[in-house]
Design a protein around this motif. Structure first.
Motif, PDB file in Angstrom:
ATOM      1  N   HIS A  97      32.262  76.295  61.831  1.00 55.18           N
ATOM      2  CA  HIS A  97      32.633  75.084  62.574  1.00 55.18           C
ATOM      3  C   HIS A  97      32.035  75.260  63.963  1.00 55.18           C
ATOM      4  N   ARG A  99      29.502  73.712  67.346  1.00 55.09           N
ATOM      5  CA  ARG A  99      29.103  72.501  68.050  1.00 55.09           C
ATOM      6  C   ARG A  99      27.586  72.384  68.079  1.00 55.09           C
ATOM      7  N   GLU A 100      27.127  71.336  68.679  1.00 61.09           N
ATOM      8  CA  GLU A 100      25.702  71.028  68.668  1.00 61.09           C
ATOM      9  C   GLU A 100      24.894  72.087  69.413  1.00 61.09           C
ATOM     10  N   SER A 102      23.799  75.153  68.743  1.00 62.86           N
ATOM     11  CA  SER A 102      24.356  76.491  68.815  1.00 62.86           C
ATOM     12  C   SER A 102      23.272  77.531  68.549  1.00 62.86           C
ATOM     13  N   THR A 122      30.108  70.280  61.834  1.00 61.86           N
ATOM     14  CA  THR A 122      29.376  70.271  63.090  1.00 61.86           C
ATOM     15  C   THR A 122      29.130  68.856  63.569  1.00 61.86           C
TER      16      THR A 122
END
Length: 442
Positions: A97, A99-100, A102, A122
């Motif tokens: 899980h 975020r943008e 990464s 995501t």
């Protein structure tokens, strides 16, 4: 006579490494996406356990990054690098899980050839769609859920998952995507789960997955096109589950164009709205079963209004193969409610599991005691202690017999059992349970 006591601590330290490895793998076993640091704890016990743990690459092959963790943090990156190094060349199970944008994803992509199970939640859909891998040779299952409601450019396509020769399980959140945006080996998929799609997309997905065995569609909605679907056949589909998020008025006519000769498990569940399925869908199900020539062993109908006549016709079409029958939320058509006593017992001779949720199962409504008494009478008549055995049991079957088979093993009573069952029925249920009947809440 002398007796000796073996110290359990000494006993476990005397185990050979091969047995210790199996114990370690059992200890760290977990459900997909479940977080655990058991392997680290095992490796800290002593120098020998540390050596055994380090010699077992499969112990370190599952990597999980939770939503509350910062995937850009140094601790998460170092732990991921540790697991990647200790897992050697073992296939990787990833549950992420992130975020943008990464950098952790970039690190994991260097080991893409080892991905076996890949589950991603995501917002970075524009990033992962552009990753151009030559081949994901070990990938067996893929799950993508997007934490983003922004529409995706319909002209964009992803070839990232095209070269996956072992892929057999797919789960997609279709909130912002179209099926055409994924160039996948649809033909080799065996297990399919999709969320947030309409009926037109559902049929397209089944047609694309010509070898699919199990298909689950959740939060399904109408497409309101009122089209006339082209007939199609899905040869291997054995389990179909449709969970509605809104009323599915067109599902009934849609399924009259389908042929599922291998279908054995059918589940229709209403979503946020009561009676999400049209009341006319039960005759359409009967037509589907007869036309396909399939043998249903499990049938679940939640939130569907139907008449006793239509239910009888459906049961006649699926008898005698049915083993599990779940009739929740019955009696919703005024004046045409399903009276279970109207169903002759010979229709379902192999039934082992029966479920029913009465009108009034919710705590703010009164319980239908007449219906509950009727169900208990039927169950009691079908327990081994109260029926004849052997060939004589067949001679007593007639139209007044109940719908529950003589081999009944499980009974589901909505949320009544151990919750708010009327006192006068409690002793009868306890006696049934003591006699071997498993009674649970749905």
């Amino acid at each position: 006579m002398y007796t000796t006591t073996i110290d359990p601590v000494i006993g476990i330290y005397s185990l050979p490494n091969e047995i210790l490895c199996q114990i370690f793998l059992f200890v760290v076993s977990r459900n997909p996406g479940e977080y655990s640091v058991s392997e680290l704890q095992l490796s800290y016990v002593c120098s020998r356990w540390n050596a055994v743990a380090l010699s077992l690459p499969s112990l370190w092959s599952s990597i999980c990054v939770l939503a509350h963790e910062d995937s850009e943090s140094e601790a998460v990156r170092r732990l991921t690098e540790l697991y990647l190094g200790r897992s050697g060349t073992e296939p990787l199970d990833l549950f992420l899980h992130i975020r943008e944008a990464s950098s952790l994803m970039d690190l994991l992509c260097t080991q893409a050839y080892r991905w076996r199970h890949f589950h991603l939640v995501t917002k970075a859909h524009r990033n992962f769609l552009d990753l151009g891998f030559a081949e994901l040779s070990s990938l067996e299952s893929l799950s993508i859920a997007l934490d983003d409601q922004l529409p995706f450019d319909t002209s964009s396509k992803s070839r990232m998952w095209f070269n996956t020769p072992r892929l057999h399980t797919l789960s997609l959140d279709m909130t912002i995507f179209e099926l055409e945006q994924f160039e996948l080996p649809w033909h080799q998929l065996r297990h399919l789960t999709m969320e947030y799609l309409n009926l037109d997309q559902m049929h397209k997905a089944i047609c694309l997955c010509i070898s699919v065995v199990t298909a689950t569609f959740t939060s399904c909605a109408n497409d309101f096109s009122f089209r006339d679907p082209a007939p199609y056949t899905c040869l291997f589909l054995s389990s179909l589950t449709i969970i509605a998020s809104h009323r599915l008025e067109t599902l009934g006519p849609d399924i009259t164009h389908c042929i599922y000769p291998s279908l054995s498990e059918l589940t229709l569940i209403s979503g946020s709205q009561e009676f999400s399925f049209s009341h006319g869908i039960v005759p359409n199900l009967t037509s589907l079963v007869i036309r396909s020539g399939c043998r249903l062993t499990s049938l679940t109908l939640h939130g569907i209004s139907y008449s006793s006549k239509h239910l009888m016709e459906l049961l006649q079409a699926i008898s005698p193969s049915l083993v599990k029958l779940d009739l929740c939320d019955v009696d919703h058509l005024p004046g045409s409610g399903t009276s279970l006593s109207q169903i002759p017992g010979y229709l379902l001779p192999q039934l082992k599991e029966f479920g029913i949720r009465f009108p009034g199962s919710r705590r703010d409504e009164s319980i239908d005691r007449v219906k509950l008494s009727e169900v208990l009478r039927m169950v009691e008549s079908r327990r081994p202690s109260s029926t004849l055995v052997g060939t004589q049991s067949r001679s007593i079957v007639n139209d007044s017999d109940t719908c529950l088979g003589t081999v009944l093993e499980k009974l589901h009573l909505g949320r009544l059992w151990n919750a708010r069952i009327p006192l006068e029925f409690n002793d009868r249920l306890r006696a049934l349970k003591d006699n071997g009947l498993e009674i649970t809440a749905l």
